[in-house]
Design a protein around this motif. Structure first.
Motif, short mmCIF file in Angstrom:
data_model
loop_
_atom_site.label_atom_id
_atom_site.label_comp_id
_atom_site.label_asym_id
_atom_site.label_seq_id
_atom_site.Cartn_x
_atom_site.Cartn_y
_atom_site.Cartn_z
N ALA A 1 -1.59 3.57 -8.13
CA ALA A 1 -0.50 4.16 -6.96
C ALA A 1 0.54 3.61 -7.83
O ALA A 1 0.83 2.61 -7.88
CB ALA A 1 -0.05 4.77 -5.60
N ALA B 1 0.53 -1.10 0.45
CA ALA B 1 0.06 -0.24 0.17
C ALA B 1 1.07 1.20 0.16
O ALA B 1 1.93 1.83 0.96
CB ALA B 1 -0.69 0.00 1.32
N LEU B 2 0.51 2.49 -0.96
CA LEU B 2 1.03 3.61 -0.76
C LEU B 2 0.41 4.76 -0.66
O LEU B 2 -0.80 4.13 -0.93
CB LEU B 2 1.75 4.17 -1.93
N SER B 3 1.55 5.70 0.03
CA SER B 3 0.32 6.73 0.41
C SER B 3 0.87 7.83 -0.21
O SER B 3 2.02 7.90 -1.16
CB SER B 3 1.00 7.29 2.38
N ILE B 4 -0.45 7.94 -0.98
CA ILE B 4 -0.50 9.45 -1.83
C ILE B 4 0.52 11.05 -1.62
O ILE B 4 -0.61 11.42 -0.93
CB ILE B 4 -1.11 9.78 -3.04
N ASP B 5 1.39 11.45 -2.09
CA ASP B 5 1.53 12.75 -1.73
C ASP B 5 1.55 13.32 -2.50
O ASP B 5 1.06 13.70 -3.91
CB ASP B 5 3.44 12.62 -1.86
N LYS B 6 0.98 14.87 -1.34
CA LYS B 6 -0.50 15.85 -2.55
C LYS B 6 0.91 16.41 -3.49
O LYS B 6 0.63 16.90 -4.31
CB LYS B 6 -0.98 16.45 -1.66
N THR C 1 2.58 14.29 -6.36
CA THR C 1 1.29 14.35 -7.34
C THR C 1 1.07 16.49 -8.19
O THR C 1 0.94 16.16 -9.13
CB THR C 1 -0.25 13.84 -6.79
N GLY D 1 7.18 3.86 0.38
CA GLY D 1 5.74 4.02 1.22
C GLY D 1 5.19 4.96 0.40
O GLY D 1 3.84 5.74 1.23
N VAL D 2 5.50 5.74 0.07
CA VAL D 2 5.38 6.61 -0.71
C VAL D 2 4.87 6.85 -2.36
O VAL D 2 5.72 5.83 -3.11
CB VAL D 2 5.87 7.93 -0.28
N ASP E 1 -7.47 5.38 -7.69
CA ASP E 1 -6.92 5.09 -6.83
C ASP E 1 -5.80 4.14 -6.63
O ASP E 1 -5.09 4.62 -5.68
CB ASP E 1 -8.20 4.07 -5.92
#
Length: 439
Positions: free
Chosen positions: A118, A29-34, A37, A125-126, A116
């Motif tokens: 990524a 699972a990856l956390s989307i970095d705003k 992005t 993790g990003v 959704d």
């Protein structure tokens, strides 16, 4: 500053969602970095600016008035073809899990990718939305195919260039992108460095243009009739747009809004600046007058050369690359090309091909820490330069063979050249029924 292993080996490879399309391994699972992005959205738009209107105006200003619109139309049409081919199958062939030469078919028509999904960046993790990565790489495909136009202007059918683009992106561009930027790719596995596309974009396009010249033949009156640029003003505007867009091209290839992007950005300033002055100085010494066209050509040569080294070279190394590429390209364009009677109309091979070769091989030198680069502490100039040379030779061979196949198919199906009378009248009228200027 990121380590060499994370930044230097490749710019865009980790945007593959760890090949999440494969059944064998699911991506974490990856956390989307705003912030990342947002930067990649901007970078994608900047690369599109390079093509439309940057490259179109740069090329358009260099041809005769009667062919201005044909060049704009070819760049516009190829961009449209590239977008549809990319989302249809080329993205999958480039970035889905496959073998050493080409990716798989798990992401045809972007199957399994939505808002959704990524794609990983270089921070654990990003990530960024995979659709953003798809679009970013799509603009690379569009400008690479459009670059080939410059070798063949003023004599090749519009329809022929569109068909060529569709075939070439499938059998040449996507496999080379996979070999260089995918973790299971042949050239990536060798450890070759190509931060933003020296082999994938510039050598690839330059060789394709060179092959196209042999298939299309020379323009009527080549070396017998003057063919001066009809608007160097437009070419200068196009040069500026290319340079601005190149920041998205190079700094965007860092995939993150971090220090790595800053390194690529400063190098994208200094290399073309060095190229401009080197080319104009060479002109001053040879002909007595530095020209605007020479300055624009030097800027592009410097940009091309620094592309593969943008994230791994120090500032001094980028300046050296800019000077070296400008001088090599000036020698070829100003002297050798005419002796070879090579009608590479707008010097796609002479600047992008040769500049890409200089930059790609030179990356093995300027990335060394002892020269101010960001290579690993145990970086070996000799070993890395040998790897770079092998990567260049592989890219040249694949592009040459694949481009020959693509042009042969086009020539058999549609023919490449317009009729002689149509060429004399100009492709604006004969191919498109329009004039660039109504006075």
């Amino acid at each position: 500053m990121k380590s060499f292993n994370k930044v230097g080996r490749i710019a865009a490879v980790t945007g593959l969602l760890a090949f999440a399309g494969s059944a064998e391994a699911a991506a974490p699972a990856l956390s989307i970095d705003k912030g990342d992005t947002a930067w990649m959205l901007v970078s994608t738009i900047l690369v599109l600016l390079m093509v439309l209107p940057g490259l179109a105006l740069f090329y358009g200003g260099l041809v005769r008035t009667k062919n201005m619109l044909s060049v704009l139309s070819q760049v516009l049409g190829i961009t449209a073809v590239a977008i549809l081919v990319w989302v249809g199958w080329a993205y999958s062939l480039a970035f889905d899990a496959g073998n050493a030469f080409v990716g798989g078919t798990g992401k045809l028509f972007l199957a399994g990718i939505d808002g959704d999904s990524a794609s990983a960046t270089f921070s654990e993790g990003v990530g960024i939305p995979e659709l953003v990565f798809v679009a970013f790489q799509m603009t690379f495909a569009a400008i690479t195919a459009s670059l080939v136009v410059g070798s063949l202007v003023e004599r090749v059918k519009f329809s022929a260039m569109l068909l060529f683009a569709a075939i070439w992106l499938t059998i040449v561009y996507a496999p080379i992108a996979h070999m260089v930027w995918a973790s299971d790719g042949l050239i990536f596995g060798m450890g070759a460095l190509d931060f933003a596309g020296g082999t994938v974009v510039h050598i690839n396009a330059g060789i394709a243009g060179l092959v196209g010249v042999f298939f299309a033949g020379k323009r009527i009156g080549f070396l017998r009739e003057a063919t001066p640029p009809h608007s160097l003003v437009m070419t200068m505007v196009g040069t500026g747009l290319l340079w601005v867009g190149w920041f998205g091209f190079n700094a965007g290839s860092n995939l993150e809004a971090t220090g790595g992007a800053a390194v690529a950005m400063i190098n994208t300033f200094v290399a073309p600046a060095a190229g401009i002055l080197a080319w104009m100085a060479a002109e001053r010494l040879v002909s007595g007058k530095p020209s605007l066209l020479g300055g624009a050509s030097g800027a592009v040569a410097g940009l091309v050369a620094v592309t593969p080294a943008a994230g791994t070279s120090g500032v001094l190394g980028s300046i050296v690359l800019g000077v070296a590429a400008a001088l090599v390209c000036y020698w070829f364009v100003g002297s050798l090309k005419n002796r070879l009677k090579l009608d590479d109309s707008l010097d796609v091979f002479g600047i992008h091909g040769l500049g890409g070769i200089v930059g790609s091989i030179g990356t093995g030198i300027v990335s060394a820490p002892v020269l101010g680069g960001f290579g690993a502490e145990d970086f070996s100039i000799a070993a890395q330069t040998w790897i770079q040379l092998q990567a260049v030779l592989i890219a040249i061979a694949w592009s040459a063979v694949g481009s020959a196949i693509a042009f042969a198919i086009v020539k058999a199906v549609l023919g490449m050249r317009v009729a002689g009378d149509a060429e004399r009248e100009g492709l604006d009228i004969t191919d498109h029924g329009e004039r660039a200027y109504n006075f």
